[in-house]
Design an enzyme around this catalytic site. Structure first.
Site, PDB file in Angstrom:
ATOM      1  N   CYS A   1       0.818  -1.220   0.000  1.00 59.59           N
ATOM      2  CA  CYS A   1       0.000   0.000   0.000  1.00 59.59           C
ATOM      3  C   CYS A   1       0.850   1.268   0.000  1.00 59.59           C
ATOM      4  CB  CYS A   1      -0.961  -0.016   1.178  1.00 59.59           C
ATOM      5  SG  CYS A   1      -2.080  -1.418   1.088  1.00 59.59           S
TER       6      CYS A   1
ATOM      7  N   CYS B   1     -14.011   1.630   7.128  1.00 59.87           N
ATOM      8  CA  CYS B   1     -13.062   1.169   6.122  1.00 59.87           C
ATOM      9  C   CYS B   1     -12.934   2.195   5.007  1.00 59.87           C
ATOM     10  CB  CYS B   1     -13.542  -0.142   5.507  1.00 59.87           C
ATOM     11  SG  CYS B   1     -13.999  -1.378   6.717  1.00 59.87           S
ATOM     12  N   SER B   2     -11.754   2.221   4.400  1.00 63.90           N
ATOM     13  CA  SER B   2     -11.561   3.089   3.248  1.00 63.90           C
ATOM     14  C   SER B   2     -12.328   2.510   2.072  1.00 63.90           C
ATOM     15  CB  SER B   2     -10.077   3.212   2.913  1.00 63.90           C
ATOM     16  OG  SER B   2      -9.526   1.956   2.618  1.00 63.90           O
TER      17      SER B   2
ATOM     18  N   LYS C   1     -10.353   7.328   3.378  1.00 63.64           N
ATOM     19  CA  LYS C   1     -11.769   7.197   3.696  1.00 63.64           C
ATOM     20  C   LYS C   1     -12.632   7.798   2.583  1.00 63.64           C
ATOM     21  CE  LYS C   1     -14.792   5.737   6.457  1.00 63.64           C
ATOM     22  NZ  LYS C   1     -15.415   5.310   5.204  1.00 63.64           N
TER      23      LYS C   1
ATOM     24  N   HIS D   1      -8.763   3.697  -2.158  1.00 65.12           N
ATOM     25  CA  HIS D   1      -7.338   3.388  -2.058  1.00 65.12           C
ATOM     26  C   HIS D   1      -6.833   2.638  -3.293  1.00 65.12           C
ATOM     27  CE1 HIS D   1      -3.511   2.329  -0.564  1.00 65.12           C
ATOM     28  NE2 HIS D   1      -3.802   1.238   0.109  1.00 65.12           N
TER      29      HIS D   1
END
Lengths: 466, 394
Positions: free
Chosen positions: B85, B208-209, B334, B338
C-alpha cells in the site's frame, strides 16, 4: 497379556437436534441429537483428535503401526497415514495401512491389531453423508475413536477371544460419485443379519464355555435404530447388560461406532468386568475383553463421556446442510481459492502437521513458523525444533471477520500467546462469537482448513479450552 | 541515514491527480496519460523533458513498459515499483533519490491502480504459490485487532471506543466533502458511521476506506532548479521507509496498540528533516487511514498524541480541519478510496496544493511543513513510509 492399553474418542462439538430436521420437513423422526463434523473437520482430522485423546500420557515413539479405518476418507487415491503420523508426531518408520469401504473397517482393524506383534494405534473415524429427509439422516452421526493395542502390564482390557464371520449381503452400499448411501429394504437385511449375528455370538460364547449371562456389558453395533435391541433380545441380554448405542447423543458413527460403544463400556467398567463387542456389516466381528486392574491407572482423558458433554447443540439445519455441502451456496464474490503448492507443503510438513516451530539455541526464544534468523537476537541457523502442541495458550486480541469467505461466518481470528513464549495468529473454531474474549484459554485442534483443486489442506486452529 | 540525507535537495514542481472514482470508462493507460500530462503541464514541461520515471502499481501492470507504452516515452529508463500500500510513496522516494544522486535532473514519479476491473469488491492481490496455511483473514480484520487491544489497554469500554473510531471516519468524510477529487463527497453523520454494518468487529463498513481507481503524479527536479519551473515548489525534507521483520506476530512483546514500523519510520524522518517536536512543528499531515483504528494508533506512533491519549485528542477535535494539527485535510483514504499505487502520491498532492494556497474550501492557514504517511501490510508486519515536505527551504 494382549489387549487394549489405551483408548480415546472424539465427538465433534456441534450437534444437530433432530427436531430441527422435523421443523424443516414437517415429518417426524427420532428424538435427541446427533454429532456433526464442523465444516473444517473430516475423517482424518477427527481421527487425529481421537488419537490425541488416546495418546495422553503415552510415548508416541512406541507406536509401531497405525491402522486407519474409515468409509469417508478424504482421497480415493492418496494415503492419509503420513498426514496422521506427522500430526501425531509418530516415528517416520511407523507402519500403516488404511481400511476402507466397510462399516466393519474399524472393528476388523482392531481384530487384526490384536493378532499382530508390537504396539498398534487403531483409528476409526467417519462422517457418512445422508440424504436430507431420510432415515439415514436421522441416524448418522460423526465421530472417531482410537485404541492402542499391545502387550504388557498396562493392558486395561485383555482380549479373551475374537472372531470374524463373513456374510455376503447387499444391505447398504455407495459407489464413487454417489452422494449418499443406498439401502435395500430393511426387513430383508434385518431378518437375515439378526439370525446370522445370533448364530455367530452363540457359537463364540460356546467356544469360550460362556453363556450370555456371564458377560458384564454387551456392545452391539448393527444397522438401523432397533437392530441392536432385536439381537440383544434374541440372545437374552438383560437391560443392564446392553451398552447404550448413544443414538440420542451422537448417532451411528459409521466405522467408529462399535469403538465408541466399547469406549463407553470401558469408561464404566470395573476390573474383572467382561465386555462383548459385536459389530455387523456384511458379516460380524466379535471381540470379548476382560477389564484388568490397570484401568484404574489410566491417565485422565476426555473419552466419550466428556466429549458428549462439550457441545453446541444449537446448530441450525441450514448450517448443517451448508457444512455437509448438501446445498450449493452462491460462491463468495472473491477469486476462487487457489490450491496449495505441493512443494511448499512438502517443505513444511513438520511445521504444519507436527506443529513444530523453532527455538533459538542462543537466546531460547520459541518462534512459529520456523525461522532461520532469530527474531530476538538475529543469530543465523542456531535453531532447534520446538513443538508448540500441548502448551497452554491464551487470546491476546481477536476479531470477528464477517468479510472472510467461510461456511461459518464470522470467521474468528485471534492472536495467541503460548506459555513459555511464542505467538501465532490463528483461526478460532468451535467458538461462539459471543464467547470469545481477551485472555481466554485456548488449545490447538487439528483441522482441515479447506479443499482446493482436490487437495485437502490440514493445519491447526485453536478452540476454547473446555 | 547517509551524511547528506535528502533534506531540501529535491523539489516537486508539477503534480497531477485524477479524481479517485469508479472509472468504468477509463483504462490504466487512460489514467496514466491523463495524470502524466496534468503533471507535466503543471510543471510547464514537455514529455521529452522527462529523463527517467518511476511507476508505482501493485496489480495494474508489470514493468516500466506499463508507463512507457501509453506515454510513448523516448527510450528512457522507467522502473516499476511495488511496496504494497506504500507503492505510490515508494515511486516518489526512488525518483527523489535519483535526482539527489545527480544522475538525473528531471524525473517523473507516477502511481496508478485500477481496482474496479477485477469483478470483485475490495482489493485483489496476486500472491505467490504457498502452502496455504496463513490464517483466513481480510485486511479490515487484521487492522481490527488494534481496536480491542487499544480499548483494553487504555480502559475504554467498547461503546466509547466505537465513538472514537466513528469520530475519525466522520472527520475524514467531512474533509472529503470539500474535495472535488474525492470518491465520496458527502458528509456522513456520526450515527450513520456507528450503525454501519459490521465488517470485522468492531469495525463497520464505514470504518473502512473505499475502493477506487485513480492515478497521481509528480515532477521532481533539483531544488536549485525549482524556481525555473514555479514560484512555490514543494521541497522534500525527509523520506523514510521501514520494512518490518514481522516480530509482532512471532514474539509476545507486541501488544497491538501501535505499529512499530510507523514509529521507526517517523523518527528517522524527523531526524532527517531536523524536526524535534512534531506536534508543534508539523502543520498538517496526510496519514494512512485504511481503517479507523489505524489512524488512531498512527497519531501516537507519529508523536501527534501522547501514548494512550490519542482517543481523547480525537474527541477533542485536535485533528479536525480547524484543530491544532489537521490530519487528512483532503479526506484521506476514507473519502478517496485506495487505488494502491496512487495513494501515496495523492497524499503529497494535497500537501502541494495546501502550500500553494490552492486547496479551496479545505485551505489551511499558510501551512509550511507537512507530513505524509503511508503503510502497507498488517499491524504486525508492514512497510511504513513517512515523508516531510515543506513550502520553503529551511
Amino acid at each position: 497379556m494382549k489387549g487394549i492399553i489405551s483408548y480415546g474418542a472424539y465427538i465433534p462439538y456441534n450437534r444437530l437436534q433432530r427436531s430441527r430436521i422435523k421443523e424443516f420437513f414437517g415429518t417426524s423422526g427420532l428424538s435427541g441429537e446427533k454429532s456433526v463434523a464442523g465444516y473444517d473437520e473430516d475423517s482424518v482430522s477427527m481421527s487425529v483428535e481421537a488419537a490425541i485423546d488416546c495418546l495422553q500420557g503415552f510415548n508416541a515413539e512406541q507406536i509401531d503401526s497405525v491402522f486407519f479405518a474409515t468409509t469417508t476418507g478424504p482421497y480415493t487415491e492418496k494415503s492419509s497415514i503420513p498426514t496422521i503420523s506427522k500430526a501425531l508426531d509418530l516415528r517416520a518408520g511407523v507402519k500403516g495401512i488404511e481400511a476402507a469401504q466397510s462399516l466393519r473397517a474399524g472393528s476388523s482393524s482392531l481384530l487384526v491389531a490384536l493378532d499382530q506383534e508390537g504396539t498398534t494405534l487403531v483409528l476409526a473415524s467417519d462422517h457418512q453423508l445422508s440424504g436430507p429427509g431420510g432415515t439415514n439422516e436421522q441416524l448418522f452421526g460423526d465421530g472417531a475413536v482410537s485404541f492402542i493395542v499391545g502387550t504388557g502390564e498396562d493392558v486395561i482390557a485383555k482380549v479373551v477371544d475374537t472372531t470374524s464371520v463373513q456374510v455376503e449381503i447387499i444391505k447398504q452400499w455407495r459407489n464413487e460419485g454417489d452422494p449418499f448411501v443406498q439401502n435395500w429394504e430393511d426387513r430383508f437385511a434385518s431378518s437375515v443379519y439378526t439370525t446370522k449375528i445370533y448364530e455367530s455370538v452363540l457359537e463364540f460364547l460356546d467356544n469360550n464355555n460362556l453363556s450370555i449371562s456371564d458377560i458384564s456389558k454387551v456392545a452391539i453395533s448393527a444397522p438401523g435404530t432397533k437392530g441392536y435391541l432385536k439381537i440383544a433380545k434374541s440372545l437374552g441380554v438383560s437391560k443392564e447388560q446392553i451398552q447404550d448405542p448413544l443414538f440420542d447423543q451422537v448417532g451411528q458413527t459409521g466405522s467408529s461406532h462399535s469403538g465408541l460403544m466399547l469406549i463407553s463400556a470401558l469408561e464404566e467398567a470395573k476390573p474383572g468386568d467382561t465386555i462383548l463387542v459385536v459389530n455387523f456389516a456384511e458379516g460380524t466381528d466379535i471381540m470379548l475383553y476382560q477389564v484388568t486392574d490397570s484401568i484404574a491407572k489410566l491417565s485422565k482423558r476426555r473419552g466419550v463421556r466428556d466429549y458428549i458433554e462439550v457441545k453446541n447443540n444449537e446448530l441450525s439445519y441450514a448450517d448443517y446442510l451448508k457444512w455437509k455441502e448438501i446445498i450449493k451456496m452462491e460462491p463468495p464474490r472473491r477469486p476462487a481459492k487457489e490450491r496449495p503448492s505441493a512443494p511448499a507443503l512438502y517443505r513444511n510438513y513438520d511445521q504444519n502437521l507436527g506443529f513444530y516451530g523453532s527455538k533459538c539455541q542462543v537466546c531460547n526464544t520459541p518462534q512459529f513458523p520456523k525461522q532461520r534468523v532469530c527474531v530476538e537476537c538475529q543469530t543465523k541457523d542456531k535453531m532447534e525444533d520446538y513443538r508448540f502442541f500441548g502448551r497452554t495458550a491464551e487470546i491476546v486480541t481477536f476479531t470477528l471477520d464477517y468479510l472472510a469467505p467461510t461456511p461459518a461466518s464470522p470467521a474468528l481470528v485471534a492472536v495467541i500467546d503460548f506459555e513459555g513464549g511464542g505467538r501465532i495468529i490463528s483461526e478460532v473454531t468451535d467458538c461462539d462469537p459471543a464467547e470469545i474474549k481477551i485472555g481466554m484459554d485456548v488449545e490447538l485442534t487439528f483441522r482441515r482448513l479447506y479443499e482446493a483443486g482436490g487437495i485437502h489442506n490440514y493445519f491447526w486452529k485453536v478452540r476454547p479450552k473446555r | 541515514m547517509g551524511k547528506q540525507g535528502i533534506r531540501d535537495r529535491v523539489a516537486v514542481v508539477g503534480m497531477g491527480c485524477t479524481r479517485f472514482a469508479e472509472h468504468w470508462d477509463k483504462s490504466v493507460d487512460d489514467l496514466l496519460v491523463e495524470v502524466a500530462y496534468d503533471a507535466l503541464d503543471d510543471a510547464g514541461i514537455l514529455p521529452t523533458d522527462i529523463e527517467a520515471a518511476w511507476l508505482g502499481t501493485m496489480n495494474s501492470g508489470v514493468a516500466g513498459i506499463t508507463l512507457s507504452g501509453p506515454l510513448k516515452t523516448k527510450y528512457i529508463p522507467v522502473t516499476r515499483v511495488e511496496n504494497m500500500c506504500a507503492t505510490g510513496s515508494e515511486a516518489f522516494r526512488n525518483a527523489c533519490y535519483a535526482v539527489a544522486s545527480g544522475v538525473f535532473d528531471v524525473v517523473l514519479a507516477i502511481g496508478v491502480e485500477k481496482l474496479k476491473d477485477s469483478g470483485y469488491s475490495g482489493l485483489v492481490s496476486n500472491r505467490p504459490p504457498s502452502d496455504g496455511t496463513s490464517p483466513n483473514i481480510t485486511a479490515p480484520a487484521s487492522f481490527s485487532f488494534l481496536a480491542p487491544a487499544y480499548f483494553n489497554k487504555y480502559g475504554l469500554d467498547p461503546k466509547q471506543g466505537k465513538k472514537v473510531l466513528s469520530r475519525i471516519a466522520w472527520k475524514n468524510h467531512k474533509n472529503g466533502s470539500l474535495n472535488p477529487k474525492a470518491q465520496f463527497r458527502n458528509e456522513v453523520s456520526l450515527e450513520q458511521i456507528e450503525k454501519s454494518p459490521i465488517i470485522a468487529s468492531p469495525l463497520g463498513i464505514m470504518d473502512c476506506s473505499g475502493v477506487a481507481d485513480g492515478a497521481s503524479a509528480a515532477v521532481i527536479v533539483r531544488s536549485e532548479d525549482a524556481h525555473k519551473y514555479r514560484k512555490y515548489p514543494m521541497y522534500v525534507k525527509a523520506l523514510s521507509t521501514v520494512a518490518g521483520p514481522g516480530d509482532g506476530r512471532i514474539k509476545q512483546d507486541f501488544d497491538f496498540t501501535s505499529i512499530r514500523e510507523n514509529i521507526v519510520a517517523s523518527n528517522a524522518a524527523y531526524k532527517e528533516a531536523g524536526i524535534e517536536n512534531p506536534r508543534e512543528e508539523i502543520d498538517m499531515a496526510e496519514v494512512h487511514d485504511c481503517f479507523t483504528p489505524t489512524e488512531l494508533v498512527i497519531y501516537e506512533d507519529l508523536g501527534f498524541s501522547e501514548r494512550g491519549q490519542a482517543w481523547k485528542d480525537v474527541l477533542n477535535g485536535d485533528f479536525d480541519l480547524d484543530g491544532r494539527l489537521p490530519v487528512n485535510p483532503d479526506g484521506g483514504l476514507k473519502s478517496f478510496g485506495h487505488p494502491i499505487g496512487a495513494t501515496g502520491l495523492r497524499m503529497l498532492y494535497e500537501m502541494y496544493l495546501q502550500f500553494q494556497g490552492k486547496a479551496g474550501k479545505r485551505q489551511l492557514d499558510n501551512p509550511k511543513i507537512g507530513l505524509t504517511h503511508n503503510l502497507g501490510g498488517n499491524p504486525w508486519q508492514c512497510v511504513s513510509f513517512v515523508s516531510i515536505v515543506g513550502k520553503e527551504i529551511s
